[in-house]
Design a protein around this motif. Structure first.
Motif, PDB file in Angstrom:
ATOM      1  N   THR A 116       0.826  -1.201   0.000  1.00 53.11           N
ATOM      2  CA  THR A 116       0.000   0.000   0.000  1.00 53.11           C
ATOM      3  C   THR A 116       0.862   1.254   0.000  1.00 53.11           C
ATOM      4  N   ALA A 117       1.985   1.208   0.710  1.00 49.03           N
ATOM      5  CA  ALA A 117       2.906   2.359   0.705  1.00 49.03           C
ATOM      6  C   ALA A 117       3.394   2.652  -0.711  1.00 49.03           C
ATOM      7  N   LEU A 118       3.672   1.602  -1.479  1.00 51.39           N
ATOM      8  CA  LEU A 118       4.102   1.822  -2.863  1.00 51.39           C
ATOM      9  C   LEU A 118       3.011   2.492  -3.679  1.00 51.39           C
ATOM     10  N   THR A 119       1.740   2.130  -3.417  1.00 49.95           N
ATOM     11  CA  THR A 119       0.646   2.715  -4.199  1.00 49.95           C
ATOM     12  C   THR A 119       0.471   4.207  -3.922  1.00 49.95           C
ATOM     13  N   GLN A 123       5.437   7.417  -8.455  1.00 49.58           N
ATOM     14  CA  GLN A 123       5.836   6.307  -9.320  1.00 49.58           C
ATOM     15  C   GLN A 123       5.718   5.025  -8.497  1.00 49.58           C
ATOM     16  N   PRO A 124       4.575   4.343  -8.531  1.00 52.61           N
ATOM     17  CA  PRO A 124       4.299   3.273  -7.580  1.00 52.61           C
ATOM     18  C   PRO A 124       4.790   1.888  -7.999  1.00 52.61           C
ATOM     19  N   GLU A 125       5.607   1.808  -9.041  1.00 51.48           N
ATOM     20  CA  GLU A 125       5.931   0.497  -9.568  1.00 51.48           C
ATOM     21  C   GLU A 125       6.801  -0.320  -8.614  1.00 51.48           C
ATOM     22  N   LEU A 126       6.649  -1.629  -8.685  1.00 54.17           N
ATOM     23  CA  LEU A 126       7.541  -2.538  -7.979  1.00 54.17           C
ATOM     24  C   LEU A 126       8.792  -2.689  -8.834  1.00 54.17           C
ATOM     25  N   VAL A 167      -2.020  -9.223 -10.626  1.00 51.64           N
ATOM     26  CA  VAL A 167      -1.924  -8.247  -9.539  1.00 51.64           C
ATOM     27  C   VAL A 167      -2.418  -6.894 -10.023  1.00 51.64           C
ATOM     28  N   LEU A 168      -3.282  -6.261  -9.226  1.00 51.73           N
ATOM     29  CA  LEU A 168      -3.741  -4.907  -9.513  1.00 51.73           C
ATOM     30  C   LEU A 168      -3.310  -3.994  -8.376  1.00 51.73           C
ATOM     31  N   MET A 169      -2.381  -3.098  -8.672  1.00 54.84           N
ATOM     32  CA  MET A 169      -1.975  -2.087  -7.701  1.00 54.84           C
ATOM     33  C   MET A 169      -2.992  -0.951  -7.774  1.00 54.84           C
ATOM     34  N   MET A 170      -3.725  -0.762  -6.695  1.00 57.89           N
ATOM     35  CA  MET A 170      -4.789   0.234  -6.638  1.00 57.89           C
ATOM     36  C   MET A 170      -4.217   1.493  -6.005  1.00 57.89           C
ATOM     37  N   ARG A 171      -3.949   2.486  -6.825  1.00 55.77           N
ATOM     38  CA  ARG A 171      -3.263   3.698  -6.348  1.00 55.77           C
ATOM     39  C   ARG A 171      -4.003   4.310  -5.155  1.00 55.77           C
ATOM     40  N   ALA A 196       7.769  -5.694  -1.769  1.00 53.06           N
ATOM     41  CA  ALA A 196       7.494  -4.284  -1.484  1.00 53.06           C
ATOM     42  C   ALA A 196       8.191  -3.836  -0.210  1.00 53.06           C
ATOM     43  N   GLN A 197       8.208  -4.701   0.804  1.00 57.53           N
ATOM     44  CA  GLN A 197       8.883  -4.376   2.055  1.00 57.53           C
ATOM     45  C   GLN A 197      10.365  -4.121   1.819  1.00 57.53           C
TER      46      GLN A 197
END
Length: 256
Positions: A116-119, A123-126, A167-171, A196-197
């Motif tokens: 969630t922090a990435l979202t 630029q939220p990409e892994l 996988v859907l990253m929900m901003r 992500a961690q």
């Protein structure tokens, strides 16, 4: 014993095991702090069906969910079996995804902290900067935040954004993960959060990330695919079975 009775017994066994796996998934997610107390949702199509799914009634903490708690709900939101309130966002997110997304027998939606922090980032990409991220190469879709999912069209928007990804990253919100079984979906959820961690911790140093070269990403992904089984058994199934054994020792009531 006639064929019809055998079929009924076999179906009952499949449904029982599906409920146990989904209950275990909730308990394990709570143990690993991937949950949001009574919020977020994990659903699974009822074995043998594509138009009904198991859903925990709203108000039960993930750490106390049992196999017998789940309701059966059809894709229109009609309660087929079980009791308890159906939370609107659970219906409006999960029903369209089960209906529209390939591989979506199991749908897991969480607000787990590191993903969630990435979202929340511009630029939220892994980033392909750690080995555990490589399994998600070309498997992640993104969708902008649009408020609470209080109608069918919002769930359809999410399903369409997911497309053929897993996988859907929900901003500004969280993540949605799908799989063709509970073990496969949970494997995605678990390793996504671990990757992500690692990325968030590395980013917290303020130093640049070192991405794995693209050619190595592709070759490592092939290695992952080639090594998907150990001793003829799927890694995801082995992982989930091990986690269930931990539950069997410490909180066996999940299977009741």
């Amino acid at each position: 014993m006639n064929t019809n009775i055998k079929h009924i017994q076999a179906q009952a066994h499949l449904e029982r095991q599906a409920r146990i796996d989904l209950a275990a998934c909730h308990r394990i997610a709570a143990r690993f702090e991937l949950h949001e107390a009574i919020d977020n949702h994990m659903t699974l199509l009822v074995p043998g069906y594509t138009d009904r799914f198991y859903l925990a009634p709203f108000g039960i903490h993930w750490a106390e969910i049992k196999a017998s708690d789940f309701c059966e709900v059809d894709l229109s939101g009609r309660l087929i079996a079980g009791k308890g309130p159906i939370e609107p966002t659970a219906l409006y997110i999960h029903a369209p995804v089960h209906r529209l997304a390939l591989r979506a027998r199991c749908v897991l939606h969480t607000h787990m902290p590191y993903t969630t922090a990435l979202t929340m980032l511009e630029q939220p990409e892994l980033r392909m900067a750690v080995q555990s991220a490589v399994m998600f190469h070309e498997e992640i879709a993104f969708v902008d935040y649009n408020g609470l999912a209080y109608d069918q069209s919002e769930g359809e928007r999410l399903a369409q954004s997911l497309g053929n990804k897993s996988v859907l990253m929900m901003r500004n919100h969280g993540v949605l993960v799908i799989g063709n079984s509970v073990p496969h979906a949970f494997e995605q959820l678990y390793y996504l959060e671990r990757a992500a961690q690692a990325q968030v911790l590395a980013m917290s140093t303020g130093k640049p990330l070192h991405d794995i070269p693209f050619a190595v990403v592709r070759s490592t992904l092939a290695q992952f695919n080639d090594g998907a089984e150990v001793g003829g058994v799927d890694r995801a199934d082995l992982h989930f079975a091990a986690l269930k054994r931990l539950l069997d020792r410490s909180e066996p009531d999940y299977a009741t």
